[in-house]
Design a protein around this motif. Structure first.
Motif, PDB file in Angstrom:
ATOM      1  N   THR A 173       0.831  -1.180   0.000  1.00 12.03           N
ATOM      2  CA  THR A 173       0.000   0.000   0.000  1.00 12.03           C
ATOM      3  C   THR A 173       0.872   1.238   0.000  1.00 12.03           C
ATOM      4  O   THR A 173       2.043   1.197   0.367  1.00 12.03           O
ATOM      5  CB  THR A 173      -0.901   0.026   1.240  1.00 12.03           C
ATOM      6  OG1 THR A 173      -0.055   0.138   2.391  1.00 12.03           O
ATOM      7  CG2 THR A 173      -1.725  -1.240   1.345  1.00 12.03           C
ATOM      8  N   ALA A 195      -8.579 -11.592   4.099  1.00 11.46           N
ATOM      9  CA  ALA A 195      -8.249 -10.740   2.959  1.00 11.46           C
ATOM     10  C   ALA A 195      -7.432 -11.505   1.924  1.00 11.46           C
ATOM     11  O   ALA A 195      -7.665 -11.383   0.710  1.00 11.46           O
ATOM     12  CB  ALA A 195      -7.480  -9.509   3.445  1.00 11.46           C
ATOM     13  N   HIS A 244      -8.839 -12.629  -1.903  1.00 12.75           N
ATOM     14  CA  HIS A 244      -8.230 -12.137  -3.143  1.00 12.75           C
ATOM     15  C   HIS A 244      -7.896 -13.273  -4.110  1.00 12.75           C
ATOM     16  O   HIS A 244      -8.093 -13.123  -5.326  1.00 12.75           O
ATOM     17  CB  HIS A 244      -6.973 -11.322  -2.836  1.00 12.75           C
ATOM     18  CG  HIS A 244      -6.408 -10.653  -4.048  1.00 12.75           C
ATOM     19  ND1 HIS A 244      -7.170  -9.853  -4.879  1.00 12.75           N
ATOM     20  CD2 HIS A 244      -5.158 -10.673  -4.598  1.00 12.75           C
ATOM     21  CE1 HIS A 244      -6.430  -9.411  -5.870  1.00 12.75           C
ATOM     22  NE2 HIS A 244      -5.202  -9.897  -5.730  1.00 12.75           N
ATOM     23  N   THR A 261     -13.750  -7.426  -2.896  1.00 11.56           N
ATOM     24  CA  THR A 261     -13.760  -7.025  -1.483  1.00 11.56           C
ATOM     25  C   THR A 261     -12.943  -5.753  -1.239  1.00 11.56           C
ATOM     26  O   THR A 261     -12.820  -5.325  -0.091  1.00 11.56           O
ATOM     27  CB  THR A 261     -13.218  -8.151  -0.573  1.00 11.56           C
ATOM     28  OG1 THR A 261     -11.916  -8.556  -1.016  1.00 11.56           O
ATOM     29  CG2 THR A 261     -14.157  -9.344  -0.564  1.00 11.56           C
ATOM     30  N   GLY A 262     -12.367  -5.176  -2.280  1.00 12.99           N
ATOM     31  CA  GLY A 262     -11.595  -3.949  -2.114  1.00 12.99           C
ATOM     32  C   GLY A 262     -10.595  -3.796  -3.238  1.00 12.99           C
ATOM     33  O   GLY A 262     -10.030  -4.787  -3.703  1.00 12.99           O
ATOM     34  N   GLU A 263     -10.353  -2.578  -3.682  1.00 13.71           N
ATOM     35  CA  GLU A 263      -9.468  -2.353  -4.826  1.00 13.71           C
ATOM     36  C   GLU A 263      -8.020  -2.701  -4.522  1.00 13.71           C
ATOM     37  O   GLU A 263      -7.326  -3.289  -5.338  1.00 13.71           O
ATOM     38  CB  GLU A 263      -9.575  -0.898  -5.288  1.00 13.71           C
ATOM     39  CG  GLU A 263     -10.905  -0.569  -5.945  1.00 13.71           C
ATOM     40  CD  GLU A 263     -10.893   0.798  -6.612  1.00 13.71           C
ATOM     41  OE1 GLU A 263      -9.833   1.198  -7.136  1.00 13.71           O
ATOM     42  OE2 GLU A 263     -11.943   1.467  -6.605  1.00 13.71           O
ATOM     43  N   THR A 264      -7.527  -2.333  -3.354  1.00 12.15           N
ATOM     44  CA  THR A 264      -6.123  -2.539  -3.011  1.00 12.15           C
ATOM     45  C   THR A 264      -6.006  -3.519  -1.840  1.00 12.15           C
ATOM     46  O   THR A 264      -6.995  -3.793  -1.147  1.00 12.15           O
ATOM     47  CB  THR A 264      -5.463  -1.215  -2.604  1.00 12.15           C
ATOM     48  OG1 THR A 264      -6.009  -0.792  -1.335  1.00 12.15           O
ATOM     49  CG2 THR A 264      -5.698  -0.142  -3.659  1.00 12.15           C
ATOM     50  N   ASP A 289      -7.320  -1.874   1.167  1.00  8.98           N
ATOM     51  CA  ASP A 289      -8.786  -1.824   1.168  1.00  8.98           C
ATOM     52  C   ASP A 289      -9.373  -3.157   1.605  1.00  8.98           C
ATOM     53  O   ASP A 289     -10.331  -3.207   2.382  1.00  8.98           O
ATOM     54  CB  ASP A 289      -9.304  -1.472  -0.226  1.00  8.98           C
ATOM     55  CG  ASP A 289      -8.956  -0.057  -0.655  1.00  8.98           C
ATOM     56  OD1 ASP A 289      -8.752   0.800   0.220  1.00  8.98           O
ATOM     57  OD2 ASP A 289      -8.879   0.179  -1.882  1.00  8.98           O
ATOM     58  N   ARG A 290      -8.790  -4.239   1.091  1.00 10.15           N
ATOM     59  CA  ARG A 290      -9.319  -5.563   1.427  1.00 10.15           C
ATOM     60  C   ARG A 290      -9.076  -5.884   2.899  1.00 10.15           C
ATOM     61  O   ARG A 290      -9.932  -6.476   3.570  1.00 10.15           O
ATOM     62  CB  ARG A 290      -8.693  -6.618   0.513  1.00 10.15           C
ATOM     63  CG  ARG A 290      -9.073  -6.423  -0.952  1.00 10.15           C
ATOM     64  CD  ARG A 290      -8.630  -7.561  -1.832  1.00 10.15           C
ATOM     65  NE  ARG A 290      -7.199  -7.614  -2.073  1.00 10.15           N
ATOM     66  CZ  ARG A 290      -6.567  -6.949  -3.042  1.00 10.15           C
ATOM     67  NH1 ARG A 290      -7.240  -6.138  -3.840  1.00 10.15           N
ATOM     68  NH2 ARG A 290      -5.259  -7.097  -3.224  1.00 10.15           N
ATOM     69  N   ARG A 340      -8.849  -3.690   5.318  1.00 10.12           N
ATOM     70  CA  ARG A 340      -9.808  -2.878   6.078  1.00 10.12           C
ATOM     71  C   ARG A 340     -11.215  -3.455   6.003  1.00 10.12           C
ATOM     72  O   ARG A 340     -11.977  -3.420   6.976  1.00 10.12           O
ATOM     73  CB  ARG A 340      -9.804  -1.439   5.567  1.00 10.12           C
ATOM     74  CG  ARG A 340      -8.624  -0.612   6.054  1.00 10.12           C
ATOM     75  CD  ARG A 340      -8.836   0.861   5.773  1.00 10.12           C
ATOM     76  NE  ARG A 340      -8.798   1.153   4.347  1.00 10.12           N
ATOM     77  CZ  ARG A 340      -7.698   1.472   3.678  1.00 10.12           C
ATOM     78  NH1 ARG A 340      -6.532   1.540   4.316  1.00 10.12           N
ATOM     79  NH2 ARG A 340      -7.738   1.727   2.383  1.00 10.12           N
ATOM     80  N   HIS A 341     -11.562  -4.001   4.836  1.00  4.46           N
ATOM     81  CA  HIS A 341     -12.881  -4.617   4.669  1.00  4.46           C
ATOM     82  C   HIS A 341     -13.115  -5.710   5.703  1.00  4.46           C
ATOM     83  O   HIS A 341     -14.239  -5.880   6.201  1.00  4.46           O
ATOM     84  CB  HIS A 341     -13.006  -5.197   3.252  1.00  4.46           C
ATOM     85  CG  HIS A 341     -14.261  -5.969   3.016  1.00  4.46           C
ATOM     86  ND1 HIS A 341     -15.459  -5.369   2.685  1.00  4.46           N
ATOM     87  CD2 HIS A 341     -14.511  -7.321   3.057  1.00  4.46           C
ATOM     88  CE1 HIS A 341     -16.395  -6.295   2.545  1.00  4.46           C
ATOM     89  NE2 HIS A 341     -15.854  -7.489   2.759  1.00  4.46           N
TER      90      HIS A 341
END
Length: 310
Positions: A11, A77, A81, A104-107, A110-111, A113-114
């Protein structure tokens, strides 16, 4: 093994953390380490994911960089992915697209945090091989080795039967990072560790010092405490017969991609090492924050499924 896919992303915040080493002084460092010395086996219903977790921690223990703790959010996460990759053929990357199956999230951040992880994260991907091959392969290429051996505190793994494997590491804050002792030089492979070199020589991004050359050999890493400066005066690798293996050194100073910080370096064989059972010796001479040192490492290559050991 040419079809192995190995990719790495961190990140933006974690990348800044990785790049903020350097500095240092000309006086010997006497600071103590803050390493996690408790090796708790991973708890997984999938034996392949457990192998990834346990074998990486085994390597970290032998290398002396501290163990990682299993983290439920990072596990979720990582697994989400690789399932996304399986559900969306052609989407082999660290970025997910909104609206695609399994999103579940772009990065990676993000995933994470999801699934409830608020810290910094880094993610490595490997495909087309077994879990054993994934871990050994990731550790044998410099950008991914620095990720798997860095000073994070938490770990999650994921894999699907189609051959995609994910390793996600994280730390909640700067203060949660593990710290080597000030005078410590951690090296991998070292301490007579046994390494499987069947998967080697292909990494994305390609190590910048190779100028696009692929089919390089199983690489070595050297790491000192973050914030200190590792200077490589010479670093050589010799095979069992004492022959010098042609290599190139990558450091924070010549890695124009800026993955490497000033506290780490890699020794990269210019050609793939023989995929046979043998031994190697590397000798690194340099300075850790201005203090001269010399360190010799021996390591062995093995064939077949194995748990790293010394």
């Amino acid at each position: 093994m040419k079809n192995i896919k190995i990719t790495l992303v961190m990140t933006a915040t974690a990348a800044m953390l990785a790049a903020c080493g350097g500095g240092g002084s000309d006086t010997p460092a006497v600071t103590a380490d803050t390493l996690n010395r408790t090796n708790t086996p991973g708890v997984y219903a999938d034996n392949e994911r457990k192998y990834m977790f346990d074998s990486l921690n085994q390597v970290r223990g032998i290398t002396g960089v501290g163990f990682l703790k299993q983290n439920e959010a990072l596990d979720k996460a990582a697994q989400a992915h690789v399932e996304y990759i399986k559900m969306n053929p052609g989407e082999w990357s660290h970025t997910e697209k909104p609206g695609y199956a399994g999103f579940t999230g772009e990065t990676p951040a993000d995933r994470a945090r999801h699934f409830g992880y608020a810290g910094y994260t880094g993610e490595s991907l490997s495909g087309g091989i077994t879990a054993m091959g994934a871990i050994n392969g990731l550790l044998g290429v410099p950008y991914h080795a620095r990720h798997l051996l860095e000073d994070d505190s938490d770990l999650g793994t994921g894999r699907v039967s189609s051959g995609a494997h994910t390793v996600v590491t994280g730390t909640n804050s700067w203060n949660s990072l593990q710290k080597l002792a000030g005078d410590q030089i951690a090296m991998y492979p070292c301490n007579n560790i046994q390494v499987n070199v069947q998967g080697q020589g292909n990494e994305r991004p390609n190590p910048v010092v190779l100028n696009g050359k692929k089919d390089f050999g199983y690489s070595s890493m050297a790491i000192v405490r973050r914030g200190q400066t590792l200077v490589v005066d010479s670093w050589e690798l010799r095979d069992a017969a004492g022959n010098l293996v042609p290599t190139v050194v990558m450091t924070g100073a010549n890695d124009t991609l800026k993955y490497f910080s000033n506290h780490e370096a890699a020794l990269i064989p210019l050609n793939a090492l023989p995929r046979t059972v043998t031994t190697y010796t590397s000798v690194l001479k340099g300075k850790n924050n201005g203090v001269p040192f010399e360190k010799t490492c021996t390591w062995r290559t093995v064939a077949g499924e194995t748990v790293p050991s010394n």
